[in-house]
Scaffold this motif. Structure first.
Motif, PDB file in Angstrom:
ATOM      1  N   PRO A  97       0.838  -1.206   0.000  1.00 44.75           N
ATOM      2  CA  PRO A  97       0.000   0.000   0.000  1.00 44.75           C
ATOM      3  C   PRO A  97       0.872   1.256   0.000  1.00 44.75           C
ATOM      4  O   PRO A  97       1.991   1.222  -0.487  1.00 44.75           O
ATOM      5  CB  PRO A  97      -0.808  -0.144   1.286  1.00 44.75           C
ATOM      6  N   GLN A  98       0.405   2.312   0.566  1.00 44.59           N
ATOM      7  CA  GLN A  98       1.049   3.617   0.509  1.00 44.59           C
ATOM      8  C   GLN A  98       2.535   3.585   0.857  1.00 44.59           C
ATOM      9  O   GLN A  98       3.309   4.385   0.359  1.00 44.59           O
ATOM     10  CB  GLN A  98       0.347   4.608   1.457  1.00 44.59           C
ATOM     11  N   LYS A  99       2.976   2.693   1.697  1.00 41.66           N
ATOM     12  CA  LYS A  99       4.373   2.671   2.139  1.00 41.66           C
ATOM     13  C   LYS A  99       5.293   1.908   1.186  1.00 41.66           C
ATOM     14  O   LYS A  99       6.445   1.649   1.516  1.00 41.66           O
ATOM     15  CB  LYS A  99       4.471   2.088   3.541  1.00 41.66           C
ATOM     16  N   GLY A 100       4.819   1.550   0.019  1.00 44.02           N
ATOM     17  CA  GLY A 100       5.637   0.801  -0.923  1.00 44.02           C
ATOM     18  C   GLY A 100       6.931   1.505  -1.265  1.00 44.02           C
ATOM     19  O   GLY A 100       7.997   0.892  -1.329  1.00 44.02           O
ATOM     20  N   ASP A 101       6.867   2.809  -1.473  1.00 45.02           N
ATOM     21  CA  ASP A 101       8.066   3.576  -1.800  1.00 45.02           C
ATOM     22  C   ASP A 101       9.033   3.597  -0.613  1.00 45.02           C
ATOM     23  O   ASP A 101      10.240   3.504  -0.778  1.00 45.02           O
ATOM     24  CB  ASP A 101       7.683   4.995  -2.221  1.00 45.02           C
ATOM     25  N   HIS A 102       8.495   3.676   0.588  1.00 47.86           N
ATOM     26  CA  HIS A 102       9.322   3.653   1.800  1.00 47.86           C
ATOM     27  C   HIS A 102      10.040   2.304   1.932  1.00 47.86           C
ATOM     28  O   HIS A 102      11.232   2.253   2.265  1.00 47.86           O
ATOM     29  CB  HIS A 102       8.452   3.928   3.031  1.00 47.86           C
ATOM     30  N   ILE A 103       9.335   1.215   1.662  1.00 51.32           N
ATOM     31  CA  ILE A 103       9.930  -0.126   1.711  1.00 51.32           C
ATOM     32  C   ILE A 103      11.078  -0.208   0.712  1.00 51.32           C
ATOM     33  O   ILE A 103      12.169  -0.674   1.039  1.00 51.32           O
ATOM     34  CB  ILE A 103       8.866  -1.213   1.425  1.00 51.32           C
ATOM     35  N   HIS A 104      10.838   0.254  -0.511  1.00 52.00           N
ATOM     36  CA  HIS A 104      11.866   0.228  -1.555  1.00 52.00           C
ATOM     37  C   HIS A 104      13.098   1.028  -1.127  1.00 52.00           C
ATOM     38  O   HIS A 104      14.225   0.559  -1.256  1.00 52.00           O
ATOM     39  CB  HIS A 104      11.296   0.778  -2.867  1.00 52.00           C
ATOM     40  N   ARG A 105      12.883   2.233  -0.615  1.00 54.25           N
ATOM     41  CA  ARG A 105      14.020   3.078  -0.195  1.00 54.25           C
ATOM     42  C   ARG A 105      14.795   2.433   0.945  1.00 54.25           C
ATOM     43  O   ARG A 105      16.026   2.471   0.973  1.00 54.25           O
ATOM     44  CB  ARG A 105      13.529   4.468   0.220  1.00 54.25           C
ATOM     45  N   LYS A 106      14.103   1.816   1.880  1.00 57.12           N
ATOM     46  CA  LYS A 106      14.753   1.176   3.019  1.00 57.12           C
ATOM     47  C   LYS A 106      15.629   0.004   2.552  1.00 57.12           C
ATOM     48  O   LYS A 106      16.786  -0.115   2.963  1.00 57.12           O
ATOM     49  CB  LYS A 106      13.707   0.699   4.030  1.00 57.12           C
ATOM     50  N   ILE A 107      15.086  -0.849   1.696  1.00 50.38           N
ATOM     51  CA  ILE A 107      15.856  -1.997   1.197  1.00 50.38           C
ATOM     52  C   ILE A 107      17.035  -1.517   0.352  1.00 50.38           C
ATOM     53  O   ILE A 107      18.152  -2.024   0.491  1.00 50.38           O
ATOM     54  CB  ILE A 107      14.950  -2.969   0.409  1.00 50.38           C
ATOM     55  N   THR A 108      16.812  -0.530  -0.500  1.00 50.20           N
ATOM     56  CA  THR A 108      17.887   0.002  -1.345  1.00 50.20           C
ATOM     57  C   THR A 108      18.993   0.613  -0.486  1.00 50.20           C
ATOM     58  O   THR A 108      20.180   0.432  -0.771  1.00 50.20           O
ATOM     59  CB  THR A 108      17.334   1.034  -2.342  1.00 50.20           C
TER      60      THR A 108
END
Length: 151
Positions: A97-108
């Protein structure tokens, strides 16, 4: 569900694409500086298919990619690529959901901080092998001795 043990990290509820059965399964995605943990929240929709909890060491992470052409309403699709213990490339596609971009940035961020040898070798292999089709056995062999160099 065994629960997530992502110490000092974050836990997200996302869906994982189970391509074998063409369904999405709710999972907890735990992200810490040492590992990514995937823990199914529900029973699998079909008996022969069973998604097990998995812990992926961050040193085995290759990349986190946003699949731009695969937006689904307000949900973002992410592809996580990693090498398993046999050095075979594996991937998961998550819908968040909305935090998808946050998840991506954290993993990256974690991937970039580690700059693992496995990741460097993987991209070297991909560059080296662009002319022919890639196979898991070729990759495993290449990662054991890139360009024929002993390890």
């Amino acid at each position: 569900s065994s629960g997530i043990n992502a110490e000092y990290g974050e836990v997200f509820v996302v869906q994982i694409e189970a391509r074998v059965i063409k369904k999405k399964i709710d999972v907890q995605l735990g992200i810490s500086g040492e590992k990514i943990e995937i823990d199914p929240l529900t029973k699998s929709p079909l008996p022969p298919f069973k998604l097990k909890a998995e812990s992926i060491p961050c040193r085995n992470l290759i990349s986190s990619e946003i699949l731009v052409d695969r937006f689904s309403g307000d949900r973002l699709k992410l592809k996580l690529i990693y090498l398993n213990d046999n050095k075979d490339p594996k991937e998961y596609i998550f819908e968040a959901p909305q935090k998808g971009d946050h998840i991506h940035r954290k993993i990256t961020f974690i991937i970039n901080q580690l700059q693992s040898k496995i990741r460097q070798d993987y991209f070297l292999y991909r560059k080296y092998n662009t002319q022919s089709s890639s196979s898991a056995s070729k990759l495993s062999s290449f990662l054991s001795a890139p360009f024929g160099t002993p390890r």
